[in-house]
Design a protein around this motif. Structure first.
Motif, short mmCIF file in Angstrom:
data_model
loop_
_atom_site.label_atom_id
_atom_site.label_comp_id
_atom_site.label_asym_id
_atom_site.label_seq_id
_atom_site.Cartn_x
_atom_site.Cartn_y
_atom_site.Cartn_z
N ASN A 42 -0.15 0.53 6.75
CA ASN A 42 -0.95 0.80 6.21
C ASN A 42 -2.53 1.67 7.48
O ASN A 42 -3.35 0.72 7.52
CB ASN A 42 -1.36 0.56 5.35
N ARG A 87 -5.78 -4.99 1.10
CA ARG A 87 -3.57 -4.21 0.40
C ARG A 87 -4.58 -3.80 -1.12
O ARG A 87 -3.41 -2.03 -0.90
CB ARG A 87 -3.61 -5.61 1.04
N GLN A 93 -5.67 -0.18 -0.12
CA GLN A 93 -5.25 0.48 0.16
C GLN A 93 -3.75 1.48 -1.10
O GLN A 93 -3.46 2.05 -1.24
CB GLN A 93 -4.56 -0.26 1.00
N ASP A 94 -3.33 -0.32 -1.76
CA ASP A 94 -2.40 0.42 -3.01
C ASP A 94 -3.29 1.02 -4.16
O ASP A 94 -2.76 2.24 -4.30
CB ASP A 94 -1.77 -1.23 -3.55
N ASN A 95 -4.21 0.68 -4.58
CA ASN A 95 -4.90 1.91 -5.35
C ASN A 95 -5.23 3.30 -4.60
O ASN A 95 -5.52 4.16 -5.23
CB ASN A 95 -6.72 1.27 -5.61
N SER A 97 -3.27 4.73 -2.63
CA SER A 97 -1.90 5.26 -2.24
C SER A 97 -1.31 5.49 -3.94
O SER A 97 -0.59 6.95 -4.48
CB SER A 97 -0.69 4.35 -2.76
N THR A 98 -2.03 5.10 -5.12
CA THR A 98 -1.19 5.58 -6.48
C THR A 98 -2.44 6.22 -6.94
O THR A 98 -1.70 7.19 -7.86
CB THR A 98 -1.78 4.56 -7.52
N GLU A 101 3.98 4.24 6.26
CA GLU A 101 4.18 3.63 4.90
C GLU A 101 3.87 4.46 3.39
O GLU A 101 4.66 3.90 2.71
CB GLU A 101 2.83 2.82 5.34
N THR A 102 3.48 5.52 3.57
CA THR A 102 3.41 6.17 2.55
C THR A 102 4.87 6.75 2.08
O THR A 102 5.06 7.24 1.07
CB THR A 102 2.44 7.91 2.95
N LYS A 142 7.12 4.88 0.69
CA LYS A 142 6.63 4.59 -1.44
C LYS A 142 7.08 6.05 -1.73
O LYS A 142 7.35 5.32 -3.19
CB LYS A 142 5.69 4.39 -0.96
#
Length: 286
Positions: free
Chosen positions: A27, A44, A47-49, A51-52, A74-75, A78
């Motif tokens: 990411n 990590r 970065q996941d937060n 994307s969510t 990466e996006t 997902k």
């Protein structure tokens, strides 16, 4: 004549390798730090937060998405896992290769968005920290031509506030992007209207502090090695400096040392000179 060394590709390769080692993913975007301690170990999760939160603004249903400036894929990976069809536009051969490896199943176009010759139609044009690199006169008008009826644009990116009056006045500052007033004017000019928006500046700003701390750790190591060589192996120090000079101009070396040793890039400076927005646009009157 030997081929010119692509220092940008080398830098991306090193940067992605470091991020992959640190987080297990490639990411390249900011993290969303609400409720998290600002440490490398939480990058990590932050970065996941992010994307969510971004995916929470996706329109309903299975979408045909054009991921513009898709980074290392990466996006898109997902989005594919969520059942969407994805095409990626990236201008770098290196990143295009990473996208093909990471986001298998996506169609990858190695080109700039301005030169992209696809016709769609797409249900969504997505800009995740890529909108700032495309001229306003070209980005939204081209999206309007690529979208299917009812299609939308989703932008997550930095915009410069009125407080920022240029590098000549304020020097290098974190963040970037189009002037927010210019963006606001460009939206209706391209036939769009804002249908949803969130300002997440405060939540992403700590990314700047973490990034600068990591650079300072590297800078400390560089300076220690340089001092040791200069004092104990002056000829080796001279040879190393000459070698670095073959790859980096004096200005780039100066900029690099500012990044490695500087302290001016802070989350507070980011908050002053930027607004980080997640914005969803639809055709006006739709």
């Amino acid at each position: 004549m030997a081929d010119k060394i692509d220092t940008r590709a080398v830098g991306l390769d090193v940067g992605l390798a470091f991020i992959r080692w640190l987080t297990g993913a490639e990411n390249l975007h900011y993290g969303l730090w609400t409720g998290l301690e600002v440490t490398a170990g939480n990058l990590r999760a932050a970065q996941d937060n992010y994307s969510t939160r971004l995916f929470g603004y996706l329109p309903e249903g299975r979408l045909r998405i054009l991921d513009i400036g898709g980074g290392a894929g990466e996006t898109a990976k997902k989005l594919l896992a969520l059942g969407h069809a994805v095409e990626i536009v990236v201008p770098s051969a290196f990143l295009a290769a990473r996208c093909r490896e990471t986001a298998r199943g996506a169609v990858v176009h190695e080109t700039t968005f301005e030169a992209f010759a696809g016709t769609g139609p797409f249900d969504l044009c997505l800009f995740s920290e890529s909108f700032q690199y495309i001229p306003l006169a070209e980005s939204l008008p081209k999206c309007a031509r690529l979208l299917a009826p009812g299609g939308q644009v989703l932008i997550a990116d930095c915009f410069r506030t009125e407080a920022y009056r240029g590098r000549a006045v304020h020097g290098p500052q974190p963040g970037g992007g189009h002037q927010i007033a210019a963006f606001r004017a460009a939206v209706p000019q391209a036939g769009f209207a804002v249908v949803a928006e969130e300002d997440i500046t405060d939540a992403v700003a700590p990314s700047i502090d973490l990034e600068q701390r990591l650079f300072n750790v590297l800078g400390h190591g560089v300076v220690r090695v340089s001092d040791e060589l200069r004092g104990k192996r002056p000829w080796a120090h001279w040879a190393l400096a000459r070698m670095i000079g073959l790859f980096l101009s004096a200005r780039r070396r100066e900029n690099l040392m500012q990044r490695l040793m500087g302290t001016a890039r802070t989350s507070q400076a980011f908050r002053t000179y930027n607004r980080y927005l997640i914005t969803r646009l639809a055709r006006a009157g739709a």
